[in-house]
Design a protein around this motif. Structure first.
Motif, PDB file in Angstrom:
ATOM      1  N   GLU A   3      25.666  42.981  48.070  1.00 30.74           N
ATOM      2  CA  GLU A   3      26.359  43.558  49.222  1.00 30.74           C
ATOM      3  C   GLU A   3      26.194  45.073  49.320  1.00 30.74           C
ATOM      4  OE1 GLU A   3      28.170  42.077  51.759  1.00 30.74           O
ATOM      5  OE2 GLU A   3      27.199  40.297  50.969  1.00 30.74           O
ATOM      6  N   ILE A   4      25.891  45.734  48.203  1.00 31.26           N
ATOM      7  CA  ILE A   4      25.831  47.191  48.273  1.00 31.26           C
ATOM      8  C   ILE A   4      24.499  47.723  48.785  1.00 31.26           C
ATOM      9  CG2 ILE A   4      27.625  47.546  46.548  1.00 31.26           C
ATOM     10  CD1 ILE A   4      25.462  48.207  44.524  1.00 31.26           C
ATOM     11  N   ALA A   5      23.484  46.857  48.885  1.00 34.77           N
ATOM     12  CA  ALA A   5      22.189  47.290  49.428  1.00 34.77           C
ATOM     13  C   ALA A   5      21.549  46.146  50.205  1.00 34.77           C
ATOM     14  CB  ALA A   5      21.259  47.734  48.306  1.00 34.77           C
ATOM     15  N   GLN A  21      19.097  50.084  53.104  1.00 30.17           N
ATOM     16  CA  GLN A  21      20.421  50.587  53.475  1.00 30.17           C
ATOM     17  C   GLN A  21      21.393  50.333  52.340  1.00 30.17           C
ATOM     18  OE1 GLN A  21      21.050  48.191  56.948  1.00 30.17           O
ATOM     19  NE2 GLN A  21      19.990  49.618  58.271  1.00 30.17           N
ATOM     20  N   GLY A  22      22.280  51.279  52.114  1.00 27.76           N
ATOM     21  CA  GLY A  22      23.310  51.100  51.104  1.00 27.76           C
ATOM     22  C   GLY A  22      23.013  51.870  49.833  1.00 27.76           C
ATOM     23  N   GLU A  23      23.448  51.285  48.699  1.00 25.30           N
ATOM     24  CA  GLU A  23      23.342  51.938  47.404  1.00 25.30           C
ATOM     25  C   GLU A  23      22.428  51.134  46.487  1.00 25.30           C
ATOM     26  OE1 GLU A  23      27.279  52.492  45.860  1.00 25.30           O
ATOM     27  OE2 GLU A  23      27.926  53.626  47.613  1.00 25.30           O
ATOM     28  N   VAL A  24      21.490  51.836  45.862  1.00 25.74           N
ATOM     29  CA  VAL A  24      20.551  51.199  44.941  1.00 25.74           C
ATOM     30  C   VAL A  24      20.873  51.681  43.538  1.00 25.74           C
ATOM     31  CG1 VAL A  24      18.137  50.905  44.300  1.00 25.74           C
ATOM     32  CG2 VAL A  24      18.772  51.142  46.727  1.00 25.74           C
ATOM     33  N   ASP A  25      21.168  50.731  42.665  1.00 24.94           N
ATOM     34  CA  ASP A  25      21.449  51.075  41.267  1.00 24.94           C
ATOM     35  C   ASP A  25      20.993  49.943  40.368  1.00 24.94           C
ATOM     36  OD1 ASP A  25      23.459  49.108  41.372  1.00 24.94           O
ATOM     37  OD2 ASP A  25      25.057  50.572  41.639  1.00 24.94           O
ATOM     38  N   ALA A  26      21.301  50.033  39.093  1.00 27.32           N
ATOM     39  CA  ALA A  26      20.845  49.039  38.116  1.00 27.32           C
ATOM     40  C   ALA A  26      21.338  47.636  38.445  1.00 27.32           C
ATOM     41  CB  ALA A  26      21.289  49.451  36.712  1.00 27.32           C
ATOM     42  N   ALA A  30      16.587  44.910  40.639  1.00 26.19           N
ATOM     43  CA  ALA A  30      15.642  43.791  40.493  1.00 26.19           C
ATOM     44  C   ALA A  30      15.504  43.021  41.805  1.00 26.19           C
ATOM     45  CB  ALA A  30      16.089  42.859  39.365  1.00 26.19           C
ATOM     46  N   GLU A  31      16.619  42.765  42.461  1.00 24.10           N
ATOM     47  CA  GLU A  31      16.586  42.076  43.757  1.00 24.10           C
ATOM     48  C   GLU A  31      15.853  42.913  44.794  1.00 24.10           C
ATOM     49  OE1 GLU A  31      20.450  40.007  44.950  1.00 24.10           O
ATOM     50  OE2 GLU A  31      21.059  41.395  43.352  1.00 24.10           O
ATOM     51  N   LEU A  32      16.127  44.198  44.793  1.00 27.52           N
ATOM     52  CA  LEU A  32      15.475  45.098  45.744  1.00 27.52           C
ATOM     53  C   LEU A  32      13.967  45.112  45.504  1.00 27.52           C
ATOM     54  CD1 LEU A  32      15.662  47.277  47.975  1.00 27.52           C
ATOM     55  CD2 LEU A  32      15.879  48.946  46.131  1.00 27.52           C
ATOM     56  N   GLY A  33      13.566  45.219  44.256  1.00 30.31           N
ATOM     57  CA  GLY A  33      12.136  45.224  43.930  1.00 30.31           C
ATOM     58  C   GLY A  33      11.448  43.946  44.386  1.00 30.31           C
ATOM     59  N   ALA A  34      12.100  42.814  44.179  1.00 26.55           N
ATOM     60  CA  ALA A  34      11.522  41.538  44.615  1.00 26.55           C
ATOM     61  C   ALA A  34      11.386  41.499  46.133  1.00 26.55           C
ATOM     62  CB  ALA A  34      12.384  40.381  44.116  1.00 26.55           C
ATOM     63  N   ALA A  35      12.395  41.990  46.836  1.00 22.03           N
ATOM     64  CA  ALA A  35      12.351  41.999  48.303  1.00 22.03           C
ATOM     65  C   ALA A  35      11.229  42.900  48.811  1.00 22.03           C
ATOM     66  CB  ALA A  35      13.698  42.452  48.865  1.00 22.03           C
ATOM     67  N   LEU A  36      11.031  44.046  48.181  1.00 21.36           N
ATOM     68  CA  LEU A  36       9.969  44.964  48.595  1.00 21.36           C
ATOM     69  C   LEU A  36       8.592  44.359  48.322  1.00 21.36           C
ATOM     70  CD1 LEU A  36      11.445  48.355  47.342  1.00 21.36           C
ATOM     71  CD2 LEU A  36      11.390  47.500  49.693  1.00 21.36           C
ATOM     72  N   LEU A  51      13.861  55.279  52.966  1.00 22.63           N
ATOM     73  CA  LEU A  51      15.073  55.552  52.196  1.00 22.63           C
ATOM     74  C   LEU A  51      16.035  56.474  52.945  1.00 22.63           C
ATOM     75  CD1 LEU A  51      13.445  56.074  48.670  1.00 22.63           C
ATOM     76  CD2 LEU A  51      14.694  54.061  49.478  1.00 22.63           C
ATOM     77  N   SER A  52      15.730  56.768  54.208  1.00 21.25           N
ATOM     78  CA  SER A  52      16.612  57.693  54.941  1.00 21.25           C
ATOM     79  C   SER A  52      18.020  57.146  55.143  1.00 21.25           C
ATOM     80  CB  SER A  52      15.981  58.135  56.259  1.00 21.25           C
ATOM     81  OG  SER A  52      15.676  57.044  57.081  1.00 21.25           O
ATOM     82  N   PRO A  53      18.227  55.817  55.311  1.00 24.61           N
ATOM     83  CA  PRO A  53      19.600  55.335  55.418  1.00 24.61           C
ATOM     84  C   PRO A  53      20.235  54.975  54.064  1.00 24.61           C
ATOM     85  CG  PRO A  53      18.134  53.565  56.025  1.00 24.61           C
ATOM     86  CD  PRO A  53      17.275  54.777  55.723  1.00 24.61           C
ATOM     87  N   THR A  54      19.516  55.230  52.969  1.00 21.99           N
ATOM     88  CA  THR A  54      20.022  54.894  51.641  1.00 21.99           C
ATOM     89  C   THR A  54      21.066  55.924  51.231  1.00 21.99           C
ATOM     90  OG1 THR A  54      17.836  54.015  51.109  1.00 21.99           O
ATOM     91  CG2 THR A  54      19.352  54.358  49.267  1.00 21.99           C
TER      92      THR A  54
END
Length: 114
Positions: A3-5, A21-26, A30-36, A51-54
């Motif tokens: 929910e945070i990203a 969008q949102g916050e990227v942290d530990a 892993a989910e973000l990397g897979a999506a990218l 990353l402008s809306p991050t």
């Protein structure tokens, strides 16, 4: 994705653009990397990560960008980053040298035309 990203995918021809969008942290890197990584196809020559809306990007997120960029480079692809000028993320990328390692742009139009 947690929910945070969120990653919203846009396509400009064969070029995938991932708007983070949102916050990227530990907790979600892993989910973000897979999506990218899923956005890159056999027809892609580059991946643009906006990353402008991050709101937040910690060291795990910065490491992800370095790793992703290296993976793409090994496949003869390019990672381009869109960063809001003057943002805390822009400062972090300058401190870590990510902005010198991979091209950064202020807008999507600049990234697409480069």
């Amino acid at each position: 994705m947690s929910e945070i990203a969120r990653v919203a995918a846009e396509w400009h021809g064969d070029t995938p653009v991932a708007v983070v969008q949102g916050e990227v942290d530990a907790s979600n890197v892993a989910e973000l990397g897979a999506a990218l990584r899923r956005l890159v196809t056999n027809h892609s020559s580059e991946l643009i990560v906006d990353l402008s809306p991050t709101a937040y990007l910690d060291s795990a997120g910065i490491n992800l960008m370095f790793s992703l960029g290296d993976e793409l480079k090994a496949r003869q692809l390019t990672l381009k980053l869109i960063i809001a000028e003057g943002s805390s993320i822009a400062r972090m990328l300058t401190i870590t040298g990510l902005d010198k390692t991979y091209p950064t742009y202020a807008t999507l139009d600049e990234a697409l035309s480069a």
